[in-house]
Scaffold this motif. Structure first.
Motif, PDB file in Angstrom:
ATOM      1  N   MET A 125     121.738  -8.202  73.006  1.00 32.15           N
ATOM      2  CA  MET A 125     122.976  -8.776  72.461  1.00 32.15           C
ATOM      3  C   MET A 125     123.997  -9.053  73.573  1.00 32.15           C
ATOM      4  O   MET A 125     124.836  -9.930  73.447  1.00 32.15           O
ATOM      5  CB  MET A 125     123.590  -7.844  71.412  1.00 32.15           C
ATOM      6  CG  MET A 125     122.673  -7.552  70.254  1.00 32.15           C
ATOM      7  SD  MET A 125     121.986  -9.021  69.478  1.00 32.15           S
ATOM      8  CE  MET A 125     120.532  -8.336  68.702  1.00 32.15           C
ATOM      9  N   HIS A 126     123.905  -8.281  74.656  1.00 33.28           N
ATOM     10  CA  HIS A 126     124.800  -8.518  75.786  1.00 33.28           C
ATOM     11  C   HIS A 126     124.610  -9.915  76.375  1.00 33.28           C
ATOM     12  O   HIS A 126     125.545 -10.491  76.917  1.00 33.28           O
ATOM     13  CB  HIS A 126     124.522  -7.488  76.893  1.00 33.28           C
ATOM     14  CG  HIS A 126     125.489  -6.360  76.918  1.00 33.28           C
ATOM     15  ND1 HIS A 126     126.643  -6.379  77.651  1.00 33.28           N
ATOM     16  CD2 HIS A 126     125.473  -5.176  76.295  1.00 33.28           C
ATOM     17  CE1 HIS A 126     127.294  -5.249  77.469  1.00 33.28           C
ATOM     18  NE2 HIS A 126     126.608  -4.495  76.664  1.00 33.28           N
ATOM     19  N   VAL A 127     123.386 -10.413  76.327  1.00 32.41           N
ATOM     20  CA  VAL A 127     123.089 -11.681  77.027  1.00 32.41           C
ATOM     21  C   VAL A 127     122.760 -12.797  76.036  1.00 32.41           C
ATOM     22  O   VAL A 127     122.085 -13.757  76.384  1.00 32.41           O
ATOM     23  CB  VAL A 127     121.935 -11.497  78.039  1.00 32.41           C
ATOM     24  CG1 VAL A 127     122.336 -10.528  79.124  1.00 32.41           C
ATOM     25  CG2 VAL A 127     120.655 -11.027  77.369  1.00 32.41           C
ATOM     26  N   ILE A 128     123.297 -12.670  74.845  1.00 32.05           N
ATOM     27  CA  ILE A 128     122.957 -13.643  73.800  1.00 32.05           C
ATOM     28  C   ILE A 128     123.451 -15.053  74.162  1.00 32.05           C
ATOM     29  O   ILE A 128     122.880 -16.050  73.745  1.00 32.05           O
ATOM     30  CB  ILE A 128     123.507 -13.170  72.429  1.00 32.05           C
ATOM     31  CG1 ILE A 128     122.829 -13.926  71.295  1.00 32.05           C
ATOM     32  CG2 ILE A 128     125.002 -13.269  72.369  1.00 32.05           C
ATOM     33  CD1 ILE A 128     123.115 -13.344  69.935  1.00 32.05           C
ATOM     34  N   ASN A 129     124.500 -15.123  74.960  1.00 35.02           N
ATOM     35  CA  ASN A 129     125.037 -16.443  75.326  1.00 35.02           C
ATOM     36  C   ASN A 129     124.569 -16.920  76.697  1.00 35.02           C
ATOM     37  O   ASN A 129     125.229 -17.751  77.324  1.00 35.02           O
ATOM     38  CB  ASN A 129     126.569 -16.407  75.292  1.00 35.02           C
ATOM     39  CG  ASN A 129     127.082 -16.239  73.883  1.00 35.02           C
ATOM     40  OD1 ASN A 129     126.443 -16.672  72.925  1.00 35.02           O
ATOM     41  ND2 ASN A 129     128.225 -15.600  73.740  1.00 35.02           N
ATOM     42  N   SER A 130     123.452 -16.377  77.155  1.00 35.82           N
ATOM     43  CA  SER A 130     122.982 -16.743  78.494  1.00 35.82           C
ATOM     44  C   SER A 130     122.191 -18.044  78.510  1.00 35.82           C
ATOM     45  O   SER A 130     121.774 -18.499  79.570  1.00 35.82           O
ATOM     46  CB  SER A 130     122.106 -15.620  79.054  1.00 35.82           C
ATOM     47  OG  SER A 130     120.984 -15.425  78.213  1.00 35.82           O
ATOM     48  N   GLY A 131     121.946 -18.621  77.341  1.00 39.96           N
ATOM     49  CA  GLY A 131     121.197 -19.880  77.297  1.00 39.96           C
ATOM     50  C   GLY A 131     119.697 -19.688  77.220  1.00 39.96           C
ATOM     51  O   GLY A 131     118.950 -20.646  77.318  1.00 39.96           O
ATOM     52  N   TRP A 132     119.256 -18.436  77.062  1.00 38.93           N
ATOM     53  CA  TRP A 132     117.827 -18.154  76.914  1.00 38.93           C
ATOM     54  C   TRP A 132     117.458 -18.142  75.433  1.00 38.93           C
ATOM     55  O   TRP A 132     118.253 -17.718  74.593  1.00 38.93           O
ATOM     56  CB  TRP A 132     117.483 -16.784  77.520  1.00 38.93           C
ATOM     57  CG  TRP A 132     117.434 -16.755  79.016  1.00 38.93           C
ATOM     58  CD1 TRP A 132     118.441 -17.127  79.862  1.00 38.93           C
ATOM     59  CD2 TRP A 132     116.338 -16.336  79.840  1.00 38.93           C
ATOM     60  NE1 TRP A 132     118.027 -16.957  81.168  1.00 38.93           N
ATOM     61  CE2 TRP A 132     116.739 -16.472  81.184  1.00 38.93           C
ATOM     62  CE3 TRP A 132     115.053 -15.852  79.565  1.00 38.93           C
ATOM     63  CZ2 TRP A 132     115.914 -16.144  82.253  1.00 38.93           C
ATOM     64  CZ3 TRP A 132     114.220 -15.523  80.623  1.00 38.93           C
ATOM     65  CH2 TRP A 132     114.650 -15.683  81.947  1.00 38.93           C
ATOM     66  N   GLY A 327     134.447  -2.915  68.465  1.00 39.08           N
ATOM     67  CA  GLY A 327     135.703  -3.478  67.960  1.00 39.08           C
ATOM     68  C   GLY A 327     135.491  -4.544  66.901  1.00 39.08           C
ATOM     69  O   GLY A 327     136.457  -5.143  66.427  1.00 39.08           O
ATOM     70  N   PHE A 328     134.231  -4.792  66.531  1.00 38.10           N
ATOM     71  CA  PHE A 328     134.001  -5.781  65.466  1.00 38.10           C
ATOM     72  C   PHE A 328     132.914  -5.279  64.527  1.00 38.10           C
ATOM     73  O   PHE A 328     133.185  -4.462  63.649  1.00 38.10           O
ATOM     74  CB  PHE A 328     133.658  -7.140  66.090  1.00 38.10           C
ATOM     75  CG  PHE A 328     133.762  -8.295  65.130  1.00 38.10           C
ATOM     76  CD1 PHE A 328     134.629  -8.271  64.054  1.00 38.10           C
ATOM     77  CD2 PHE A 328     132.965  -9.429  65.307  1.00 38.10           C
ATOM     78  CE1 PHE A 328     134.724  -9.332  63.170  1.00 38.10           C
ATOM     79  CE2 PHE A 328     133.060 -10.494  64.427  1.00 38.10           C
ATOM     80  CZ  PHE A 328     133.934 -10.456  63.350  1.00 38.10           C
ATOM     81  N   GLU A 329     131.658  -5.688  64.732  1.00 37.88           N
ATOM     82  CA  GLU A 329     130.572  -5.338  63.818  1.00 37.88           C
ATOM     83  C   GLU A 329     129.256  -5.555  64.561  1.00 37.88           C
ATOM     84  O   GLU A 329     129.266  -5.796  65.766  1.00 37.88           O
ATOM     85  CB  GLU A 329     130.655  -6.235  62.573  1.00 37.88           C
ATOM     86  CG  GLU A 329     130.629  -7.721  62.932  1.00 37.88           C
ATOM     87  CD  GLU A 329     131.148  -8.649  61.836  1.00 37.88           C
ATOM     88  OE1 GLU A 329     131.754  -8.183  60.876  1.00 37.88           O
ATOM     89  OE2 GLU A 329     130.931  -9.861  61.982  1.00 37.88           O
ATOM     90  N   GLY A 330     128.139  -5.480  63.870  1.00 36.57           N
ATOM     91  CA  GLY A 330     126.856  -5.749  64.508  1.00 36.57           C
ATOM     92  C   GLY A 330     126.716  -7.237  64.828  1.00 36.57           C
ATOM     93  O   GLY A 330     127.168  -8.087  64.053  1.00 36.57           O
ATOM     94  N   THR A 331     126.101  -7.543  65.946  1.00 30.84           N
ATOM     95  CA  THR A 331     126.039  -8.943  66.387  1.00 30.84           C
ATOM     96  C   THR A 331     125.155  -9.799  65.478  1.00 30.84           C
ATOM     97  O   THR A 331     125.475 -10.960  65.219  1.00 30.84           O
ATOM     98  CB  THR A 331     125.528  -9.015  67.834  1.00 30.84           C
ATOM     99  OG1 THR A 331     126.357  -8.186  68.641  1.00 30.84           O
ATOM    100  CG2 THR A 331     125.555 -10.429  68.367  1.00 30.84           C
ATOM    101  N   VAL A 332     124.049  -9.227  65.015  1.00 23.35           N
ATOM    102  CA  VAL A 332     123.183 -10.012  64.121  1.00 23.35           C
ATOM    103  C   VAL A 332     123.950 -10.333  62.833  1.00 23.35           C
ATOM    104  O   VAL A 332     123.883 -11.452  62.321  1.00 23.35           O
ATOM    105  CB  VAL A 332     121.873  -9.264  63.806  1.00 23.35           C
ATOM    106  CG1 VAL A 332     120.967 -10.112  62.915  1.00 23.35           C
ATOM    107  CG2 VAL A 332     121.136  -8.895  65.088  1.00 23.35           C
ATOM    108  N   TYR A 333     124.711  -9.344  62.351  1.00 22.19           N
ATOM    109  CA  TYR A 333     125.506  -9.566  61.140  1.00 22.19           C
ATOM    110  C   TYR A 333     126.507 -10.703  61.354  1.00 22.19           C
ATOM    111  O   TYR A 333     126.659 -11.573  60.497  1.00 22.19           O
ATOM    112  CB  TYR A 333     126.244  -8.282  60.751  1.00 22.19           C
ATOM    113  CG  TYR A 333     127.160  -8.460  59.563  1.00 22.19           C
ATOM    114  CD1 TYR A 333     126.635  -8.550  58.274  1.00 22.19           C
ATOM    115  CD2 TYR A 333     128.539  -8.556  59.735  1.00 22.19           C
ATOM    116  CE1 TYR A 333     127.473  -8.736  57.184  1.00 22.19           C
ATOM    117  CE2 TYR A 333     129.376  -8.737  58.642  1.00 22.19           C
ATOM    118  CZ  TYR A 333     128.841  -8.825  57.376  1.00 22.19           C
ATOM    119  OH  TYR A 333     129.662  -9.018  56.294  1.00 22.19           O
TER     120      TYR A 333
END
Lengths: 390, 101
Positions: A125-132, A327-333
Motif C-alpha cells: 500500500m505504501h507504493v500503490i502510486n508508483s505506477g506498477w 489517520g484515515f482507514e484501510g487503503t483497499v476500503y
C-alpha cells in the motif's frame, strides 16, 4: 511434461521465474522473500538457468540494476519485501515512467516500527502510486502461474508497465502446497522470448533514456502512462484465457466473484485470506445465509467496472484490509468504497481491519465480519482479533 | 561566440504522439540542458563594471568572458538559478521571464 511438487510460495515463484527464462535477476534477500532468491541463485549456480544473477548490496541497487538491464531489453526479475520495497521505492517510478517491463515478487510484510517480520499488506500500500501493476495472489499455484503471465503482460507493447506480484508473507511464502510445475516447452510456447520494445536502448537507433521533461511536456508523459495502465484489464483477461487453453488453469481477470450472484452480503478480500473466506462463505450458505465473496486480484489498475458488476446487488459489502492508512482507514476500503459510490452503489460499506503484523485472521473473525454486514451495525471501520479493548 | 537559440518544442496532437516512456530520439525534447528554465539572466553592459563576480560564481560555468567587461551567458546551459543577478552589485544582470526575454 508438467510435474507435481510440494513447494512453498517462495519456491513456486522461483519455479515460475525459472520457466520464464529471464536474462537478469537482481535481488537482495529479505525475510520472508529470502527462500525465493536463494532458490533462484541455486538454479543459476547449478546451470539450470541461463541467467545473469546479480548479488546486489541493497534493494535500491536491485531496482537500479533491474532498470539498467530492462533498459537494454533484457527480461528482468527482482524480488523484495517490506522495508526492502520501501528502500527501493525511489526507483519504482523510474521503472514505470520509463515503461520498463520488470516483474517483481513482493512478499507482503509489515512495516517498522515496531520491527516485525510477519505478514500484512502495509508494504504494497505504501507504493500503490508508483505506477506498477499491483497484483495479489491467493496460493502458491497462482503465484507460479502469475509470474509467467506477468512477464507476458508487462512485455506487451501496449502495456510496457512493470508488474508487482504480491505474495502474502509466511502464509504463502513459507507454506507448502501441491503445485503443478508446467513443462518448459509449454511455457516457451506460451511465453516466447522478449521482444525488445522500440523505446529501449539500441545502438542502431540511439535515444535519450529517462530524459528531463519540463512543464511543457511532463504532464503528457504521465497521462499517457496513466491511460495505458487501463489496458491491463483487457490484456490480463486475454492472457488468462490463453493460459487456460494451454495449461488448463484459469485465475481470472482483475476481480473474481465466489457465490456472489445472489448474495445479500459480500466480503472483498485480497491475497491468501480469500481461501479462508471461501470456507466461511460455504458454511454460511449451508445455514441459508446469502453470503458471497469477491477476490480483488488487481489493485492497480483498479477494476471499478468489474467490482460493481460483482457487488452491485448486495445490500452490504465489507472490505477486509491488512493495512491501515494512518489517520484515515484501510487503503483497499478507500479504493473500493470510492469506486462503488461513483458507480451509484446504494448499500452500506464496512471496513474490516485485521491481520496486521502477522496476526491470524480466523474463520471466526470472518464469521464476525459477515455478522456485522448482516446486521449493518457498528462503526464503519472495525478492528478484528484485538488483544485488548479499544 | 555560439549562436544561442531556444530549442524547438515538439507539437503533439494526441497522446499517441507522445514518445513511449521517457525515451526519445536524442535531443527530440530539448536540444539544450536548460529547457526547464523559467527566468533567464539578461545583461546590461552599460552597467557592467567588470568585477567578474558573475563569471566566478556561476555554478554551471555558463558565463564566458570575452574581455574585461564583456561577459556572455550560454543559455544552452544556464539553468536560470539567478545567482549571477543576485551577486551583481551594480545591477547589470536582471532575471527576465523566458517568454519576455
Amino acid at each position: 511434461m508438467s510435474e507435481f511438487a510440494f513447494l512453498n510460495g517462495n519456491e513456486a515463484v522461483a519455479w515460475g521465474v525459472r520457466l520464464s527464462r529471464p536474462h537478469v535477476i537482481a535481488a537482495y534477500p529479505i525475510t520472508p522473500q529470502t527462500k525465493a532468491v536463494e532458490k533462484l541463485s541455486s538454479f543459476v549456480q547449478n546451470g539450470e538457468m541461463d541467467c545473469k544473477y546479480l548479488h546486489v548490496e541493497s534493494e535500491h541497487s536491485a531496482m537500479a540494476c533491474s532498470i539498467g538491464s530492462s533498459s537494454v531489453g533484457a527480461r528482468t526479475f527482482t524480488a523484495t519485501s517490506s522495508q526492502g520495497l520501501l528502500y527501493m521505492s525511489e526507483g519504482l517510478p523510474y521503472a514505470s515512467g520509463a515503461r520498463l517491463p520488470i516483474v517483481m515478487m513482493n512478499a507482503n510484510r509489515s512495516i517498522a516500527t515496531p520491527w516485525n517480520i510477519y505478514g500484512d499488506q502495509m508494504d504494497a500500500m505504501h507504493v500503490i502510486n508508483s505506477g506498477w501493476v499491483q497484483l495479489f495472489v491467493e496460493d502458491a499455484q497462482e503465484a507460479l502461474d502469475m509470474v509467467i503471465q506477468s512477464f507476458k503482460l508487462a512485455e506487451n507493447h501496449d502495456i510496457l508497465t512493470p508488474v508487482m506480484i504480491n505474495v502474502d508473507g509466511f502464509v504463502l511464502t513459507h507454506t507448502y502446497e501441491k503445485v503443478d510445475i508446467p513443462g518448459q516447452e509449454l511455457v516457451d510456447s506460451f511465453l516466447p522470448a522478449i521482444e525488445k520494445a522500440p523505446h529501449l536502448m539500441n545502438d542502431q537507433d540511439p535515444m535519450s533514456l529517462c530524459i528531463s521533461a519540463g512543464n511543457q511536456h511532463y504532464m503528457e508523459f504521465k497521462i499517457k502512462q496513466h491511460r495505458d495502465m487501463f489496458k491491463v484489464f483487457e490484456q490480463l483477461e486475454r492472457i488468462d484465457r490463453d493460459f487456460e487453453k494451454s495449461f488448463g488453469r484459469s485465475h481470472g481477470g482483475a476481480a473474481d466473484g465466489y457465490r456472489n450472484e445472489d448474495a445479500d452480503v459480500i466480503l472483498v478480500t485480497t491475497g491468501s485470506v480469500t481461501g479462508t473466506a471461501r470456507v466461511v462463505v460455504d458454511s454460511l450458505r449451508e445455514k441459508g445465509i446469502k453470503a458471497g465473496l469477491v477476490k480483488l486480484r488487481l489493485l492497480r489498475p483498479f477494476p471499478s467496472d468489474d467490482l460493481y458488476e460483482l457487488i452491485g446487488k448486495a445490500s452490504a459489502v465489507g472490505i477486509l484490509d491488512k493495512n491501515i492508512s494512518f489517520g484515515f482507514e484501510g487503503t483497499v476500503y478507500t479504493n473500493v468504497n470510492s469506486s462503488l459510490l461513483q458507480k451509484g452503489y446504494r448499500g452500506r460499506t464496512f471496513n474490516f481491519i485485521a491481520g496486521l503484523g502477522g496476526r491470524d485472521i480466523t474463520k471466526e473473525n470472518i464469521e464476525e465480519m459477515f455478522s456485522a454486514l448482516l446486521e449493518q451495525k457498528g462503526e464503519t471501520v472495525q478492528y478484528f482479533n484485538m488483544g485488548c479493548a479499544l | 561566440m555560439r549562436d544561442f537559440k531556444m530549442s524547438p518544442r515538439p507539437q503533439w496532437n494526441s497522446l499517441s504522439d507522445v514518445p513511449m516512456g521517457s525515451s526519445c530520439s536524442s535531443f527530440h525534447i530539448c536540444d539544450a540542458n536548460a529547457a526547464w528554465r523559467v527566468f533567464r539572466p539578461v545583461m546590461d553592459y552599460s552597467l557592467c563594471i567588470g568585477c567578474h563576480q558573475c563569471y566566478l560564481l556561476c555554478p554551471d560555468g555558463a558565463i564566458h568572458k570575452e574581455d574585461a567587461k564583456v561577459f556572455h551567458i550560454d543559455y544552452d546551459f544556464c539553468k536560470g538559478c539567478g545567482i549571477c543577478a543576485h551577486q551583481c552589485k551594480p545591477g547589470a544582470i536582471s532575471m527576465v521571464k523566458e517568454d519576455q526575454a
